[in-house]
Design an enzyme around this catalytic site. Structure first.
Site, PDB file in Angstrom:
ATOM      1  N   HIS A   1     -10.585  -4.331   2.232  1.00 29.10           N
ATOM      2  CA  HIS A   1     -10.603  -4.091   3.685  1.00 29.10           C
ATOM      3  C   HIS A   1     -11.553  -2.964   4.082  1.00 29.10           C
ATOM      4  O   HIS A   1     -11.754  -2.727   5.269  1.00 29.10           O
ATOM      5  CB  HIS A   1      -9.183  -3.760   4.146  1.00 29.10           C
ATOM      6  CG  HIS A   1      -8.698  -2.480   3.542  1.00 29.10           C
ATOM      7  ND1 HIS A   1      -8.424  -2.366   2.183  1.00 29.10           N
ATOM      8  CD2 HIS A   1      -8.493  -1.255   4.061  1.00 29.10           C
ATOM      9  CE1 HIS A   1      -8.075  -1.120   1.914  1.00 29.10           C
ATOM     10  NE2 HIS A   1      -8.098  -0.432   3.041  1.00 29.10           N
ATOM     11  N   ASP A   2     -12.124  -2.252   3.111  1.00 27.15           N
ATOM     12  CA  ASP A   2     -13.056  -1.154   3.412  1.00 27.15           C
ATOM     13  C   ASP A   2     -14.508  -1.541   3.145  1.00 27.15           C
ATOM     14  O   ASP A   2     -15.388  -0.676   3.206  1.00 27.15           O
ATOM     15  CB  ASP A   2     -12.740   0.068   2.531  1.00 27.15           C
ATOM     16  CG  ASP A   2     -11.438   0.739   2.915  1.00 27.15           C
ATOM     17  OD1 ASP A   2     -11.014   0.600   4.075  1.00 27.15           O
ATOM     18  OD2 ASP A   2     -10.845   1.401   2.040  1.00 27.15           O
TER      19      ASP A   2
ATOM     20  N   ASP B   1       0.842  -1.200   0.000  1.00 28.62           N
ATOM     21  CA  ASP B   1       0.000   0.000   0.000  1.00 28.62           C
ATOM     22  C   ASP B   1       0.871   1.241   0.000  1.00 28.62           C
ATOM     23  O   ASP B   1       1.888   1.283   0.698  1.00 28.62           O
ATOM     24  CB  ASP B   1      -0.875   0.001   1.261  1.00 28.62           C
ATOM     25  CG  ASP B   1      -2.347   0.050   0.927  1.00 28.62           C
ATOM     26  OD1 ASP B   1      -2.811   1.129   0.546  1.00 28.62           O
ATOM     27  OD2 ASP B   1      -3.011  -0.996   1.060  1.00 28.62           O
TER      28      ASP B   1
ATOM     29  N   GLU C   1      -6.709   3.959  -5.882  1.00 29.23           N
ATOM     30  CA  GLU C   1      -8.066   3.969  -5.315  1.00 29.23           C
ATOM     31  C   GLU C   1      -8.732   5.283  -5.728  1.00 29.23           C
ATOM     32  O   GLU C   1      -8.249   6.347  -5.380  1.00 29.23           O
ATOM     33  CB  GLU C   1      -7.959   3.882  -3.796  1.00 29.23           C
ATOM     34  CG  GLU C   1      -9.291   3.768  -3.117  1.00 29.23           C
ATOM     35  CD  GLU C   1      -9.235   4.110  -1.642  1.00 29.23           C
ATOM     36  OE1 GLU C   1     -10.061   3.580  -0.894  1.00 29.23           O
ATOM     37  OE2 GLU C   1      -8.373   4.913  -1.235  1.00 29.23           O
TER      38      GLU C   1
ATOM     39  N   ASP D   1      -3.266   4.547  -2.277  1.00 31.60           N
ATOM     40  CA  ASP D   1      -4.382   4.977  -1.433  1.00 31.60           C
ATOM     41  C   ASP D   1      -4.902   6.353  -1.857  1.00 31.60           C
ATOM     42  O   ASP D   1      -4.108   7.253  -2.156  1.00 31.60           O
ATOM     43  CB  ASP D   1      -3.852   5.050   0.012  1.00 31.60           C
ATOM     44  CG  ASP D   1      -4.940   5.262   1.034  1.00 31.60           C
ATOM     45  OD1 ASP D   1      -5.781   4.360   1.180  1.00 31.60           O
ATOM     46  OD2 ASP D   1      -4.942   6.318   1.694  1.00 31.60           O
TER      47      ASP D   1
END
Ligand code: NOJ
Length: 592
Positions: A354-355, A113, A277, A220
């Site tokens: 994960h979100d 990430d 993202e 991110d």
């Protein structure tokens, strides 16, 4: 339709030139919850390394590791205090080296990430920045003087709300200014306008890890670095709220493309993959500019169309469970599939990360009698869509949301916690409002992706030897776990394995093909063609718990639809109806 296997529209899909990541299957790992190797109740890097053979056995070709960096963990690692060291409870730099070489020796790639819109407030850059107004790093973050309202009360520089239901500005008593944070107050936003800051970000967060051998990054909040000049107020959508959602202002700002091109140049000497993202970006031309190969910015992005289905607009939790229809989901899928039609861009296929809450619970059924079929049917959907495929840990065994009867205290994430507190404050703890908030959290919260991975039916699900795990282990871990599914041919896990093999065998169709939905308005079934230059596949999916009649397109002379794989065992391939949550993939064979 004649058996020429030509798509209805004569456009080529995607740029099929061979980059390793296009046909890739990326398995995402959340370090805190994947595997605890030292019995402290928290997952760690060695735990990940110990499971690489398992990950490879599913058919994954790349792993994505969520933030492993040192961090005070206010946003579970997305608040980084040092890009060049590892969060000590997760392990050491040596453990990361071992993980990287463990991947490479198995022929797996590894991406990590890249969280560079903000740092932790404990990062030494911010510590310096906040130390005085004249510190050379003051301008590395976004500081502004206070404003004052008509009553002379100090107010923040603008009315933005953070992504976590609070004010986006925090007052710094020592230096008498506000700093901006689009997420937690403990996550101050970096000032990308400053070239020195950008250089430091590239060296510390990017080149440090490329030199260590990682193969790329999941980037991110990739579209938030460039803020609009003068940071204007957001339009007032909710007059009762003190702060307003401002994503349309801080996403896709004026210098985004310039920054991403610069970042691309930093990575260019390495053979990397980048996936950004990209929330709040309905404008296709903006998205295309990020991912067009010619633009040299990002290789692909995660659009939010699919994962936003059923969420509220003002905040994600302003909704009720299952508040969506199948045509809305189809439209969302179409938005990301169409990105590669007639362009040189690339796209992604994913439903979990994960979100996000678990896809079976959101989009199909987690009832005991349906969850296995639901898991297989969604596997078929994900694995037959074009683009790089992403699977989130536990998705391959059909993990579902946390049980409805778990109290709010079991939810550990800052996003769900802040929302619940916000509702309590705003309604004076009205029980009806709180029950509605809890129902939305039980359906959509990020916590559902973060409880421990279920490996077997031992007390902590094989995740840890410690009875005190950092999040509670799911009550159904003895029914939904890897060990039990390894032994069961009909399991969701073994279906994913078969499906990934089929995806590879028919890669031109399933990874690179042209996607065309057949039953756009149907609320129960979802059917689409995938077409390549010389072949066609038909996917039919039943999104309900009842059998559904199937209306299939006529195949004209010379062609036959042969069943390649079904989510039900012993499917006869008969066309008349689909069983509950059944999915089938047919390949059009031309008779010679
Ligand atoms: C997106 C990440 O996926 C999420 O987990 C995080 O909270 C925010 N960005 C802030 O970094």
């Amino acid at each position: 339709m004649a058996c020429t296997a030509q798509p209805a529209t004569s456009v080529a899909a995607g740029n099929t030139q061979g980059k390793w990541w296009k046909d890739g299957v990326v398995y995402q790992v959340y370090p805190a919850s994947f595997m605890d190797s030292n019995g402290d109740g928290l997952g760690d890097i060695r735990g990940i390394t110990s499971k690489l053979d398992y990950i490879k056995s599913i058919g994954a070709t790349t792993i994505w590791v969520c933030p492993h960096y040192d961090s005070p963990q206010f946003d579970l690692g997305y608040d980084i205090s040092d890009y060049e060291s590892v969060f000590p409870p997760y392990g050491t730099l040596q453990d990361m080296d071992d993980l990287i070489s463990g991947c490479h020796s198995r022929g797996l790639k590894i991406i990590v990430d890249l969280v560079i819109n903000h740092t932790s407030y404990l990062h030494k850059w911010f510590q310096e920045s906040r130390s005085s107004k004249s510190n050379p790093k003051r301008d590395w973050y976004i500081w502004r003087p206070a404003k004052y309202n008509a009553n002379g009360r100090r107010i923040p520089p603008n009315n933005w709300r953070s992504n976590f239901s609070t004010n986006a500005w925090t007052w710094d008593e020592a230096t008498q200014e506000y700093y901006l944070h689009l997420f937690c107050p403990e996550q101050p936003d970096l000032n990308w306008e400053n070239p020195e800051t950008r250089k430091a970000i590239y060296a510390s967060a990017i080149e440090f890890w490329l030199k260590k051998g990682v193969d790329g990054f999941r980037v991110d909040t990739v579209n938030m670095y460039s803020k609009p000049k003068d940071l204007p107020d957001a339009p007032i959508i909710n007059p009762k709220a003190e702060h307003q959602g401002a994503a349309s202002l801080y996403c896709n700002g004026p210098r985004m493309h310039e920054f991403l091109s610069e970042m691309h140049d930093v990575m260019a000497p390495y053979d990397t993959m980048t996936v950004g993202e990209c929330p709040n970006t309905p404008d296709r031309s903006k998205v295309l500019k990020y991912v067009s190969a010619a633009e040299k910015q990002l290789d692909m992005v995660f659009l939010f169309d699919v994962v936003d289905v059923g969420q509220g607009t003002e905040t994600k939790y302003d909704t009720t469970p299952r508040n969506w229809t199948l045509p809305v989901l189809k439209k969302a899928v179409n938005n990301s599939q169409s990105l590669i039609i007639g362009t040189d861009a690339w796209t992604t296929s994913f439903m979990e990360n994960h979100d996000q809450a678990r896809s079976i619970s959101r989009f199909a059924s987690d009832a005991p009698e349906h969850r296995v079929h639901s898991g297989r049917m969604l596997a078929m959907l994900n694995a037959t869509l074009s683009g790089t495929l992403f699977i989130y840990q536990g998705q391959e065994i059909g993990m579902i949301n946390m049980p409805e009867d778990w109290p709010i205290e079991e939810y550990k994430d800052v996003e769900s916690g802040n929302f619940y507190k916000y509702v309590a404050r705003a309604t004076n703890s009205d029980p009806v409002a709180l029950a509605k908030a809890k129902a939305a959290i039980q359906h959509l919260s990020r916590d559902h992706a973060r409880y421990p991975m279920c490996w077997d039916s031992t007390p902590q699900g094989g995740f840890s030897t410690n009875p005190k795990t950092w999040m509670r282990v799911h009550d159904l871990t003895d029914e939904i776990n890897v060990a039990q599914q390894e032994a069961d041919e009909g399991s969701v896990l073994n279906f994913w394995r078969r499906m990934l093999k089929v995806r590879q065998d028919y890669s031109k169709l399933l990874v690179h093909g042209y996607y065309e939905v057949l039953d756009e308005k149907n609320e129960h079934t979802y059917s689409y063609w995938k077409t390549s230059k010389d072949s066609r596949a038909l996917v039919v999916l039943n999104f309900t718990h009842r059998a559904q009649d199937l209306e299939l397109p006529k195949v004209e002379t010379g062609g036959r639809l042969n069943l390649a794989i079904s989510t039900y065992e012993h499917s006869t391939g008969a066309f008349d109806s689909l069983r509950p949550y059944e999915g089938r993939l047919y390949i059009l064979e031309c008779e010679t």
